[in-house]
Each structure stands twice: as C-alpha cells, then as structure tokens.
Write an enzyme that holds these catalytic residues in place. Sequence first.
Site, PDB file in Angstrom:
ATOM      1  N   GLU A  20      49.048  49.726  34.054  1.00  0.00           N
ATOM      2  CA  GLU A  20      48.349  50.987  34.372  1.00  0.00           C
ATOM      3  C   GLU A  20      49.216  51.896  35.220  1.00  0.00           C
ATOM      4  O   GLU A  20      49.304  53.103  35.003  1.00  0.00           O
ATOM      5  CB  GLU A  20      47.053  50.715  35.150  1.00  0.00           C
ATOM      6  N   GLU A  61      57.284  42.343  34.853  1.00  0.00           N
ATOM      7  CA  GLU A  61      57.340  41.318  35.893  1.00  0.00           C
ATOM      8  C   GLU A  61      58.763  41.172  36.427  1.00  0.00           C
ATOM      9  O   GLU A  61      59.699  41.781  35.911  1.00  0.00           O
ATOM     10  CB  GLU A  61      56.792  40.001  35.327  1.00  0.00           C
ATOM     11  N   CYS A  72      43.409  46.165  38.478  1.00  0.00           N
ATOM     12  CA  CYS A  72      43.447  45.591  39.826  1.00  0.00           C
ATOM     13  C   CYS A  72      43.174  46.691  40.856  1.00  0.00           C
ATOM     14  O   CYS A  72      43.207  47.884  40.548  1.00  0.00           O
ATOM     15  CB  CYS A  72      44.797  44.917  40.089  1.00  0.00           C
ATOM     16  N   CYS A 112      45.875  49.450  41.260  1.00  0.00           N
ATOM     17  CA  CYS A 112      45.881  50.416  40.148  1.00  0.00           C
ATOM     18  C   CYS A 112      44.679  51.349  40.221  1.00  0.00           C
ATOM     19  O   CYS A 112      44.789  52.527  39.869  1.00  0.00           O
ATOM     20  CB  CYS A 112      45.911  49.679  38.813  1.00  0.00           C
ATOM     21  N   CYS A 156      52.054  46.619  37.394  1.00  0.00           N
ATOM     22  CA  CYS A 156      51.036  46.569  36.334  1.00  0.00           C
ATOM     23  C   CYS A 156      51.245  47.682  35.299  1.00  0.00           C
ATOM     24  O   CYS A 156      51.816  48.743  35.601  1.00  0.00           O
ATOM     25  CB  CYS A 156      49.641  46.753  36.917  1.00  0.00           C
ATOM     26  N   ASN A 180      52.950  45.996  31.640  1.00  0.00           N
ATOM     27  CA  ASN A 180      53.340  45.327  32.887  1.00  0.00           C
ATOM     28  C   ASN A 180      54.805  44.907  32.781  1.00  0.00           C
ATOM     29  O   ASN A 180      55.302  44.557  31.706  1.00  0.00           O
ATOM     30  CB  ASN A 180      52.424  44.142  33.215  1.00  0.00           C
TER      31      ASN A 180
HETATM   32  N1  THU Z   1      48.329  43.068  35.233  1.00  0.00           N
HETATM   33  C1  THU Z   1      48.338  44.333  34.711  1.00  0.00           C
HETATM   34  O1  THU Z   1      49.357  44.802  34.180  1.00  0.00           O
HETATM   35  N2  THU Z   1      47.209  45.058  34.795  1.00  0.00           N
HETATM   36  C2  THU Z   1      46.019  44.599  35.272  1.00  0.00           C
HETATM   37  O2  THU Z   1      45.034  45.331  35.299  1.00  0.00           O
HETATM   38  C3  THU Z   1      45.921  43.209  35.761  1.00  0.00           C
HETATM   39  C4  THU Z   1      47.202  42.496  35.917  1.00  0.00           C
HETATM   40  C5  THU Z   1      49.534  42.245  35.074  1.00  0.00           C
HETATM   41  C6  THU Z   1      50.301  41.916  36.320  1.00  0.00           C
HETATM   42  C7  THU Z   1      50.998  40.639  35.923  1.00  0.00           C
HETATM   43  O3  THU Z   1      52.193  40.950  35.213  1.00  0.00           O
HETATM   44  C8  THU Z   1      50.051  39.969  34.948  1.00  0.00           C
HETATM   45  O4  THU Z   1      49.151  40.992  34.520  1.00  0.00           O
HETATM   46  C9  THU Z   1      49.260  38.819  35.524  1.00  0.00           C
HETATM   47  O5  THU Z   1      48.662  39.170  36.716  1.00  0.00           O
END
Ligand code: THU
Length: 135
Positions: free
Chosen positions: A62, A51, A93, A96, A60, A49
């Site tokens: 994925e 941010e 999520c 994804c 994310c 991920n």
């Molecule tokens: N996140 C992912 O990278 N993958 C997921 O399946 C769930 C959420 C990340 C997004 C964000 O940077 C952090 O997790 C918290 O939501």
Amino acid sequence: MIDLKLDSIDNELIEKAREVRRMSYSPYSGFAVGAAVYDEKLGFFTGTNVENSSYGMTVCAERIAVFKAISEGAKDIRKIAIIADDVSFVSPCGACRQVIFEFGDEIEVIMTNLKGDIKKTYIKDLLPFGFRLKK
Ligand code: THU
C-alpha cells in the site's frame, strides 16, 4: 463501518492489484501483496510489498503504491485496492492506514483476496481519529 458498493473503476483497480502482486519481493514471509491506487486526474498506480534481509526495512504494498502516486504528482487519490492470497480479505496495517489517511479521509479502501472475498469502506472508518497536523 459503512459497506460501500463496488463500481467499474474498483473492478479495474482490483485487477491491477492482482496483476502487480506477481512482482512482490517477499522471500521471507512468502506473503505476496499487491496494491493499486486510483487518482482522479492521473489514473492508476501500483505497488507490491518489498521485503529485506533486515526484516524491519520491509515496506508494504500500500505504501509503495501511495508513494509512487504522490511522487508522480497525484493530488486527488480516491481509491486504493489491496489483494493477497489470504483466508479472508487483506486489511491494511496500521502504518499504511495512517499513510493513506494523510491524503484524504474519504479515500475508499477495497480489501480483497484471490478467492474474491471483498470489503470496501472509507479510510476514516479503518482509522478513526487518524492523526493529521493542523495547518
Ligand atoms: N504486508 C503488506 O504489504 N500489506 C499489508 O496490508 C499487510 C502486510 C506485507 C508486509 C510483509 O512483506 C508481508 O506482507 C507479511 O507481513
């Protein structure tokens, strides 16, 4: 939902997701996620991920892994593994799920965490009636 058994590629995929997770850029949530994709011909691709100060721009792990694979020429994505330091296995999520589904409804999704809780199933089971343009 079908519970699939792990094979040796899955174990390698989980290990790659666990390693790349250390590269996560997640200063706002503190929730580091690693993902690894397996393509039948091209092998492994990883992602974390990433941010952003403008929170909604976050992507994310994925999606980064899938987009890296596709943009490098992957045509036969078979598996994706996801890992985080969560109380239970981490589940992709909705956004994804739709991105993974685009490249095959029988892509195997291996969801895990640092403790080793694990669940493996097909993307079509995580996203019933997923959207696809009819060509
Ligand atoms: N996140 C992912 O990278 N993958 C997921 O399946 C769930 C959420 C990340 C997004 C964000 O940077 C952090 O997790 C918290 O939501």
